[in-house]
Design a protein around this motif. Structure first.
Motif, PDB file in Angstrom:
ATOM      1  N   ASP A  78      18.764  18.371  -6.960  1.00 21.74           N
ATOM      2  CA  ASP A  78      19.820  17.509  -6.103  1.00 21.74           C
ATOM      3  C   ASP A  78      21.100  18.343  -5.912  1.00 21.74           C
ATOM      4  O   ASP A  78      21.625  18.846  -5.667  1.00 21.74           O
ATOM      5  CB  ASP A  78      20.754  16.464  -7.194  1.00 21.74           C
ATOM      6  N   GLY A  79      20.368  19.453  -4.794  1.00 18.50           N
ATOM      7  CA  GLY A  79      20.991  20.491  -4.272  1.00 18.50           C
ATOM      8  C   GLY A  79      21.232  21.779  -4.663  1.00 18.50           C
ATOM      9  O   GLY A  79      21.926  22.589  -4.022  1.00 18.50           O
TER      10      GLY A  79
ATOM     11  N   ALA B 267      16.893  23.210  -1.441  1.00 19.83           N
ATOM     12  CA  ALA B 267      17.823  22.959  -1.525  1.00 19.83           C
ATOM     13  C   ALA B 267      18.614  21.826  -0.536  1.00 19.83           C
ATOM     14  O   ALA B 267      18.923  20.661  -1.020  1.00 19.83           O
ATOM     15  CB  ALA B 267      19.041  23.915  -1.529  1.00 19.83           C
ATOM     16  N   VAL B 268      18.680  21.720   0.767  1.00 21.84           N
ATOM     17  CA  VAL B 268      19.008  20.949   1.348  1.00 21.84           C
ATOM     18  C   VAL B 268      18.263  19.606   1.286  1.00 21.84           C
ATOM     19  O   VAL B 268      18.669  18.737   1.835  1.00 21.84           O
ATOM     20  CB  VAL B 268      18.846  21.697   3.343  1.00 21.84           C
ATOM     21  N   PHE B 269      16.582  20.023   1.443  1.00 20.40           N
ATOM     22  CA  PHE B 269      16.556  18.940   1.336  1.00 20.40           C
ATOM     23  C   PHE B 269      15.964  17.921   0.250  1.00 20.40           C
ATOM     24  O   PHE B 269      15.737  16.956  -0.044  1.00 20.40           O
ATOM     25  CB  PHE B 269      14.608  19.539   1.447  1.00 20.40           C
TER      26      PHE B 269
ATOM     27  N   LEU C 145      19.776  31.798  -5.939  1.00 22.58           N
ATOM     28  CA  LEU C 145      19.867  30.799  -6.284  1.00 22.58           C
ATOM     29  C   LEU C 145      20.348  29.929  -4.735  1.00 22.58           C
ATOM     30  O   LEU C 145      21.151  30.889  -4.026  1.00 22.58           O
ATOM     31  CB  LEU C 145      20.916  31.051  -7.089  1.00 22.58           C
ATOM     32  N   ALA C 146      20.337  29.111  -4.404  1.00 19.45           N
ATOM     33  CA  ALA C 146      20.849  27.919  -3.042  1.00 19.45           C
ATOM     34  C   ALA C 146      21.814  26.419  -3.968  1.00 19.45           C
ATOM     35  O   ALA C 146      20.696  26.563  -4.463  1.00 19.45           O
ATOM     36  CB  ALA C 146      20.057  27.591  -1.828  1.00 19.45           C
ATOM     37  N   GLN C 147      23.082  26.558  -3.450  1.00 22.25           N
ATOM     38  CA  GLN C 147      23.408  25.536  -3.113  1.00 22.25           C
ATOM     39  C   GLN C 147      24.311  24.628  -2.514  1.00 22.25           C
ATOM     40  O   GLN C 147      25.393  25.272  -0.981  1.00 22.25           O
ATOM     41  CB  GLN C 147      24.469  25.679  -3.887  1.00 22.25           C
ATOM     42  N   VAL C 148      23.589  23.436  -2.655  1.00 25.30           N
ATOM     43  CA  VAL C 148      24.532  22.539  -1.262  1.00 25.30           C
ATOM     44  C   VAL C 148      25.496  22.602  -1.266  1.00 25.30           C
ATOM     45  O   VAL C 148      26.363  22.373  -3.072  1.00 25.30           O
ATOM     46  CB  VAL C 148      23.558  21.540  -1.094  1.00 25.30           C
ATOM     47  N   GLU C 149      26.659  23.320  -0.962  1.00 25.58           N
ATOM     48  CA  GLU C 149      28.305  22.354  -0.475  1.00 25.58           C
ATOM     49  C   GLU C 149      29.408  21.668  -0.069  1.00 25.58           C
ATOM     50  O   GLU C 149      29.825  21.313  -1.113  1.00 25.58           O
ATOM     51  CB  GLU C 149      28.487  24.012  -0.719  1.00 25.58           C
ATOM     52  N   ARG C 150      28.592  21.062   0.735  1.00 30.68           N
ATOM     53  CA  ARG C 150      28.761  19.670   1.212  1.00 30.68           C
ATOM     54  C   ARG C 150      28.035  19.345   2.414  1.00 30.68           C
ATOM     55  O   ARG C 150      27.519  20.043   2.895  1.00 30.68           O
ATOM     56  CB  ARG C 150      30.401  20.194   1.741  1.00 30.68           C
TER      57      ARG C 150
ATOM     58  N   PHE D  89      26.418  22.281   4.642  1.00 37.00           N
ATOM     59  CA  PHE D  89      26.864  23.531   3.929  1.00 37.00           C
ATOM     60  C   PHE D  89      26.120  23.846   3.216  1.00 37.00           C
ATOM     61  O   PHE D  89      26.320  23.558   2.391  1.00 37.00           O
ATOM     62  CB  PHE D  89      28.489  23.817   4.444  1.00 37.00           C
ATOM     63  N   VAL D  90      25.676  25.615   3.158  1.00 36.42           N
ATOM     64  CA  VAL D  90      25.215  25.732   1.395  1.00 36.42           C
ATOM     65  C   VAL D  90      25.212  27.350   1.887  1.00 36.42           C
ATOM     66  O   VAL D  90      26.061  28.429   2.433  1.00 36.42           O
ATOM     67  CB  VAL D  90      23.813  25.501   1.426  1.00 36.42           C
ATOM     68  N   SER D  91      25.393  27.809   0.402  1.00 41.29           N
ATOM     69  CA  SER D  91      26.027  29.357   0.039  1.00 41.29           C
ATOM     70  C   SER D  91      24.632  29.653  -0.764  1.00 41.29           C
ATOM     71  O   SER D  91      23.908  28.537  -1.756  1.00 41.29           O
ATOM     72  CB  SER D  91      27.240  29.324  -0.403  1.00 41.29           C
ATOM     73  N   GLY D  92      24.432  30.460  -1.068  1.00 45.32           N
ATOM     74  CA  GLY D  92      23.329  31.033  -1.850  1.00 45.32           C
ATOM     75  C   GLY D  92      23.836  33.201  -2.364  1.00 45.32           C
ATOM     76  O   GLY D  92      24.480  33.828  -1.857  1.00 45.32           O
ATOM     77  N   ARG D  93      22.995  33.781  -3.438  1.00 43.16           N
ATOM     78  CA  ARG D  93      23.024  34.444  -3.355  1.00 43.16           C
ATOM     79  C   ARG D  93      21.396  35.091  -3.812  1.00 43.16           C
ATOM     80  O   ARG D  93      20.552  34.463  -4.171  1.00 43.16           O
ATOM     81  CB  ARG D  93      24.173  34.831  -4.519  1.00 43.16           C
ATOM     82  N   VAL D  94      21.403  36.317  -3.800  1.00 42.23           N
ATOM     83  CA  VAL D  94      20.242  37.603  -3.909  1.00 42.23           C
ATOM     84  C   VAL D  94      21.138  38.356  -5.191  1.00 42.23           C
ATOM     85  O   VAL D  94      21.535  38.357  -4.517  1.00 42.23           O
ATOM     86  CB  VAL D  94      19.177  37.426  -3.014  1.00 42.23           C
TER      87      VAL D  94
END
Lengths: 153, 152
Positions: A32-33, A70-72, A103-108, A115-120
């Motif tokens: 789920d994103g 994440a987007v897919f 970690l990648a997260q779809v924000e909107r 729009f996505v954000s993430g961290r390493v």
């Protein structure tokens, strides 16, 4: 717990993306994103041999892959996407000998854009990020190409 | 391959992993197409991270070759706009240092494939530079670097 479709996505990931297979990226979970990935350490990924640091560009590739997964998972794997832009801030050096996690997260999700954000990070603590990143993707890139692409191709 | 570029490859092993080459006459970086660089096998297209990584690495090696940096500059941030999909063919990158202070350099990179007038991506990056060898002598000039200092 990942959905069965998401598990298929994780397993098919390496086959579908030759570079990710070549560099050894693994999908740890996707649902789920939200996607988690791992980049196992390899000596050829060093960007600063003298200081013993992993190349920051390896983190660009890792978050870009994680963003895509994440987007897919948010859209359904049939819809094609195109990266519009990507920004990475390097908060700490990534040191030799340790794996990278992302970690990648779809924000909107809007009609046209995601729009996505993430961290390493390395080690146990995601809050001690080596890099934080943000990107936007154009949806249905196969059906409606951005004007710039139309003009250019 | 020049001795300077060969030395840069030793400092930056990942550049060799990607297969990056440098034309000292044209001052251009080359990423020869190779199957393992593909991110979308259907199109096929290069992995977006490979394009970004090629451009960031080009900027780093440019600073090593042309801006008197002996140690690898430390990347602070990297920002890329993707303009066209990068196809299964050779890619080129050209770098321009837009600003260089005592501690920070800002580098702009353009990447294209067939036609230099139609870039597949443009990027910019900030790097922390190594303190100059004769740091003590020139320290008074630090005020001229005030803007970059805020970003570090």
């Amino acid at each position: 717990m990942p959905h069965s479709a998401d598990r298929a996505l994780a397993e098919g990931f390496a086959r579908a993306i030759p570079h990710s297979a070549a560099i050894g990226q693994e999908v740890l979970s996707v649902c789920d994103g939200e996607a988690r990935m791992r980049q196992p350490y390899r000596v050829e990924l060093l960007g600063d041999a003298e200081r013993g640091l992993i190349h920051t560009a390896v983190q660009i590739t890792l978050v870009d892959s994680a963003f895509g997964v994440a987007v897919f998972s948010a859209l359904g794997a049939q819809e094609s996407i195109a990266t519009l832009d990507l920004r990475v801030d390097y908060h700490r050096p990534a040191v030799a000998g340790a794996d990278l996690f992302a970690l990648a997260q779809v924000e909107r999700v809007t009609r046209q854009v995601v729009f996505v954000s993430g961290r390493v990070w390395q080690g146990e603590d995601p809050d001690k990020a080596t890099a934080v990143a943000r990107a936007s993707f154009m949806r249905a890139a196969n059906a409606q190409r951005p004007v710039a692409r139309e003009a250019g191709e | 391959m020049s001795a300077e570029f060969r030395q840069a490859l030793e400092q930056v092993p990942y550049a060799r992993f990607l297969g990056i080459d440098y034309d000292a006459t044209l001052r251009l970086f080359l990423l020869p197409f190779a199957e393992p660089l593909v991110g979308n096998a259907r199109l096929p297209a290069l992995h977006g991270g490979v394009v970004g990584g090629f451009m960031e690495t080009a900027a780093i090696i440019w600073l090593l070759l042309h801006e008197d940096q002996r140690r690898v500059p430390k990347p602070i941030d990297f920002s890329i706009d993707y303009l066209r999909s990068a196809r299964a063919r050779d890619s080129y990158a050209a770098c321009e240092v837009l600003r260089q202070g005592r501690r920070i350099a800002q580098v702009s990179v353009r990447c294209w494939q067939g036609d230099a007038a139609r870039p597949v991506a443009v990027a910019r990056a900030h790097f922390m530079l190594d303190a100059p060898a004769a740091a003590g002598a020139g320290d008074g000039a630090g005020v001229s670097d005030g803007a970059a200092g805020a970003g570090a």
